[in-house]
Enzyme design. Structure first.
Site, mmCIF file in Angstrom:
data_model
loop_
_atom_site.group_PDB
_atom_site.id
_atom_site.type_symbol
_atom_site.label_atom_id
_atom_site.label_comp_id
_atom_site.label_asym_id
_atom_site.label_seq_id
_atom_site.Cartn_x
_atom_site.Cartn_y
_atom_site.Cartn_z
ATOM 1 N N ILE A 17 0.821 -1.208 0.000
ATOM 2 C CA ILE A 17 0.000 0.000 0.000
ATOM 3 C C ILE A 17 0.860 1.265 0.000
ATOM 4 O O ILE A 17 0.373 2.343 -0.276
ATOM 5 C CB ILE A 17 -0.979 0.061 1.187
ATOM 6 N N GLY A 18 2.129 1.147 0.301
ATOM 7 C CA GLY A 18 2.962 2.353 0.277
ATOM 8 C C GLY A 18 4.428 1.985 0.372
ATOM 9 O O GLY A 18 4.760 0.885 0.808
ATOM 10 N N GLY A 20 8.468 3.912 1.072
ATOM 11 C CA GLY A 20 9.268 5.120 1.316
ATOM 12 C C GLY A 20 10.717 4.762 1.044
ATOM 13 O O GLY A 20 10.976 3.747 0.437
ATOM 14 N N GLY A 21 11.674 5.538 1.525
ATOM 15 C CA GLY A 21 13.088 5.271 1.261
ATOM 16 C C GLY A 21 13.422 3.816 1.506
ATOM 17 O O GLY A 21 13.583 3.031 0.583
ATOM 18 N N SER A 22 13.404 3.439 2.780
ATOM 19 C CA SER A 22 13.798 2.058 3.098
ATOM 20 C C SER A 22 12.623 1.305 3.713
ATOM 21 O O SER A 22 12.788 0.242 4.290
ATOM 22 C CB SER A 22 14.947 2.109 4.108
ATOM 23 N N ASP A 133 5.036 18.025 10.519
ATOM 24 C CA ASP A 133 4.892 17.813 9.069
ATOM 25 C C ASP A 133 3.529 17.185 8.776
ATOM 26 O O ASP A 133 3.405 16.268 7.962
ATOM 27 C CB ASP A 133 6.031 16.923 8.549
HETATM 28 C C1 LIG Z 1 -3.191 5.129 -2.769
HETATM 29 N N1 LIG Z 1 -3.825 3.970 -2.117
HETATM 30 C C2 LIG Z 1 -2.965 3.499 -0.990
HETATM 31 C C3 LIG Z 1 -3.597 2.293 -0.275
HETATM 32 C C4 LIG Z 1 -5.005 2.585 0.218
HETATM 33 O O1 LIG Z 1 -4.928 3.568 1.263
HETATM 34 C C5 LIG Z 1 -4.400 3.169 2.484
HETATM 35 C C6 LIG Z 1 -4.785 1.969 3.122
HETATM 36 C C7 LIG Z 1 -4.216 1.644 4.368
HETATM 37 C C8 LIG Z 1 -3.269 2.503 4.971
HETATM 38 C C9 LIG Z 1 -2.724 2.143 6.272
HETATM 39 N N2 LIG Z 1 -3.454 1.480 7.187
HETATM 40 N N3 LIG Z 1 -2.751 1.252 8.301
HETATM 41 C C10 LIG Z 1 -1.511 1.785 8.128
HETATM 42 C C11 LIG Z 1 -0.404 1.821 9.006
HETATM 43 C C12 LIG Z 1 0.764 2.467 8.583
HETATM 44 C C13 LIG Z 1 0.848 3.075 7.310
HETATM 45 C C14 LIG Z 1 -0.247 3.044 6.438
HETATM 46 O O2 LIG Z 1 -0.186 3.649 5.182
HETATM 47 C C15 LIG Z 1 1.046 4.277 4.803
HETATM 48 C C16 LIG Z 1 0.870 5.139 3.537
HETATM 49 C C17 LIG Z 1 0.305 4.354 2.366
HETATM 50 C C18 LIG Z 1 0.221 5.217 1.103
HETATM 51 C C19 LIG Z 1 -0.606 6.491 1.328
HETATM 52 C C20 LIG Z 1 -0.146 7.247 2.572
HETATM 53 C C21 LIG Z 1 -0.056 6.344 3.812
HETATM 54 C C22 LIG Z 1 -1.440 2.385 6.846
HETATM 55 C C23 LIG Z 1 -2.907 3.697 4.339
HETATM 56 C C24 LIG Z 1 -3.469 4.021 3.106
HETATM 57 C C25 LIG Z 1 -5.866 3.163 -0.897
HETATM 58 C C26 LIG Z 1 -5.177 4.364 -1.566
#
Ligand SMILES: CN1CCC(Oc2ccc(-c3[nH]nc4cccc(OCC5CCCCC5)c34)cc2)CC1
Length: 279
Positions: A17-18, A20-22, A133
């Site tokens: 879902i995401g 970053g650097g490391s 931030d």
């Molecule tokens: C673009 N697309 C992304 C997946 C989904 O959105 C998320 C779903 C779960 C989450 C999350 N839950 N628990 C989480 C615990 C820690 C970090 C988390 O994200 C980190 C980072 C993910 C990218 C967007 C900024 C936050 C976490 C966060 C975005 C649908 C949209």
């Protein structure tokens, strides 16, 4: 399907879902088909300061679980010399993606989410943490309520690589408070001093402004340098188009005061009439 094992428990990776650097964040399932988010940090290239910042973030996140439901749940974590795994509550959507997808926000959603964000940030401030931030990507929607997913201590996570350009908010200046830009006390190379809690109030005000007017206060200024000048320029008026919710208008004007001393405090925001009655 790939799996991740944390403290002897195996999780199936559904998707990333995401990243970053490391660090990377995955959506995973446990053996009971429960959904979790797993944050993986590769420590191979991390220096001692980075390792320390991650341990610091984990300790705070672990401790603050007890104080507010608006802080993302951390169920377990595993730290070795080469990696960190954090087993966390999985949200449906980050607030940045949510805001981009639906330009109009209902007054009820906006007020409820505002209350959640204030509670989360008040909790970290009460424990001596200043985020400095804050932006929509630091909040995630979980079953209709908004939760803070990081404290700005360790480095940031961007959306997965496919959408990294589309909606990554890393390094956005749109939510930066004027005093952080003018902060002459920090020497170049030193991390910006997290001067005071009022900086987080400005950033929260920018998020509420976006939920009210569909854009951030200086979004129309695309040149980054010009944007920074506008943020600190007291003769550059911030526009507050008239709206029916006068309490909301007052909150916005009170948060977006350039002088941090005159800016409303988080405590005053929690007691503000805007939150006292449902719309
Ligand atoms: C673009 N697309 C992304 C997946 C989904 O959105 C998320 C779903 C779960 C989450 C999350 N839950 N628990 C989480 C615990 C820690 C970090 C988390 O994200 C980190 C980072 C993910 C990218 C967007 C900024 C936050 C976490 C966060 C975005 C649908 C949209």
């Amino acid at each position: 399907n790939d799996t991740i094992t944390i403290k002897g428990k195996r999780f199936i990776i559904l998707k990333m879902i995401g990243c970053g650097g490391s660090s990377k964040v995955y959506q995973v399932l446990d053996h009971k088909n429960q959904l979790f988010a797993v944050k993986y940090v590769n420590l191979e290239e991390a220096d001692a300061q980075m390792v320390e910042s991650y341990k610091n973030e984990i300790q705070h996140l672990n401790h603050l679980q007890l104080y507010s439901d608006q802080i993302i749940k951390l169920y377990d974590y595993e730290i070795t010399n080469s990696y960190i795994y954090m087993l966390m509550e999985c949200g449906n959507l980050d607030l940045n993606t949510w805001l981009r997808n639906r330009k109009t926000v209902t007054p009820l959603d906006r007020k409820f989410y505002w209350k959640n964000m204030l509670e989360a940030v008040h909790t970290i401030h009460s424990h001596g943490i200043i985020h400095s931030d804050l932006k929509p990507a630091n909040f995630v929607l979980v079953n209709g309520s908004v939760k803070l997913i990081d404290f700005g201590i360790a480095n940031t996570i961007q959306p997965d690589v496919t959408s990294i350009m589309k909606n990554s908010q890393v390094g956005t200046l749109s939510y930066m408070p004027p005093e952080a830009i003018k902060d002459t006390s920090s020497q170049p190379g030193q991390s910006r001093s997290k001067i005071c809690t009022k900086g987080d109030v400005w950033s929260l005000g920018c998020i509420l402004y976006c939920m009210t007017y569909g854009k951030t206060p200086f979004q129309s200024i695309t040149n980054q340098i010009a944007k920074l000048h506008a943020i600190i320029d007291t003769s550059h008026p911030i526009e507050f188009p008239d709206i029916s919710e006068k309490d909301l208008l007052d909150v916005l004007k009170s948060c977006l005061v350039r002088n941090p001393r005159e800016r409303i405090s988080l405590k005053e925001l929690l007691d503000h009439p805007y939150l006292q009655h449902s719309p």
